[in-house]
Scaffold this active site. Sequence first.
Site, short mmCIF file in Angstrom:
data_model
loop_
_atom_site.label_atom_id
_atom_site.label_comp_id
_atom_site.label_asym_id
_atom_site.label_seq_id
_atom_site.Cartn_x
_atom_site.Cartn_y
_atom_site.Cartn_z
N GLY A 165 0.85 -1.18 0.00
CA GLY A 165 0.00 0.00 0.00
C GLY A 165 0.89 1.22 0.00
N ALA A 166 0.62 2.16 -0.92
CA ALA A 166 1.54 3.29 -1.12
C ALA A 166 1.85 4.06 0.16
CB ALA A 166 0.99 4.23 -2.20
N ARG A 205 10.34 -0.79 -4.59
CA ARG A 205 9.11 -0.74 -5.39
C ARG A 205 9.02 0.63 -6.05
NH1 ARG A 205 3.70 -3.32 -3.67
NH2 ARG A 205 3.76 -3.78 -5.89
N ASP A 239 -1.46 4.48 -6.44
CA ASP A 239 -0.04 4.42 -6.11
C ASP A 239 0.72 5.63 -6.66
OD1 ASP A 239 0.93 1.53 -4.93
OD2 ASP A 239 -0.95 1.40 -6.02
N LYS A 286 -3.38 -0.69 -8.69
CA LYS A 286 -3.26 -2.14 -8.85
C LYS A 286 -3.81 -2.61 -10.19
CE LYS A 286 -1.68 -4.33 -6.57
NZ LYS A 286 -0.24 -4.62 -6.69
#
Length: 348
Positions: free
Chosen positions: A49-50, A91, A239, A250
Amino acid sequence: MEQAYESISWQEDHLVILDQTQLPLREIYSDVNTIGQVWDAIKKLKVRGAPAIGIAGAYGLYLGVQDLESKNFTSFNVELNRWIEYLKSSRPTAVNLSWALERINQTVYANKDKDLEEIKDIILATAKTIHDEDKRVCKQIGENGAKLVKKGWNILTHCNTGGLATGAYGTALSVILHADADDKDIHVWVDETRPLLQGARLTTWELKQAEVPFHMITDSAAGSLMKQGKVDMIVVGADRVTANGDTANKIGTYPLAVLAKENEIPFYVALPLSTFDLETETGNEIEIEERDEEEVTHVAKTPITPKKTPAYNPAFDVTPHRYITGFITEKGIVEPDFEKNIKKLFAD
């Protein structure tokens, strides 16, 4: 409204995370003591989760520098920036990670004349501030978004955007939780969210904790539900959102947005201001993370395809801004013209 669990917490001298790869079958809290462990936790989606990634990265940066024995600020800063680039590599799509790390970097530079031990303390204090701010911001996002929800609505959501993905409450899920708390009598459709099933494993777990009525669906069932008139609103997280409103989220979000427009269903994106990336003009410039083929060809490490089946596994897709009804932020609802109105958020 209180949340009974914390996905991330700072305990005296180390980080504690709720390992999301183990949910919902096991609720395991793990101690994280080094920057390498933080990188690994982010990469392997133990933290995801960002906003949560940004919080974890901020604490991870402190863990990386806490034992540095630099002789001066110049050498300390070289190491600091090396660790920042290392954490960013875990990420690349989620902008909150780079946002949190750069915020600390700027704070450090503003205090460069102070003692190095004091600078380390400032890094930890800034990480805690980022964490606390996210809790307040997510609550405000939920309160703002709940005003859009009408009584008895069926809301569809994708992936996981709750307290597991943030400091508390969530983004899109915060809207849902606050609408439920306002006695809106809502019902939630939860996309399973292949390939890692964040909806099936995590969002259902959070909704059960909050006792919000829901049904899980396969990702491919969403369009059929919309056509039958059984979806009143779609709300997702993000994100990264570019200056024009293009939204990385996503994988599977883009087709939901297209189907929503076809069926005249409002499609909202809930996010904190820290997820906007004004330096990137359009979604075409966003780097999309590609993950291991095995996440697609296996479920819980059990193969579901013939051996050596090739698979394409992008973690995110980009939804063009024309499919988005509005953005739900801590400062209110952003409507088109997005490029102009997103800029206004940061001008105020």
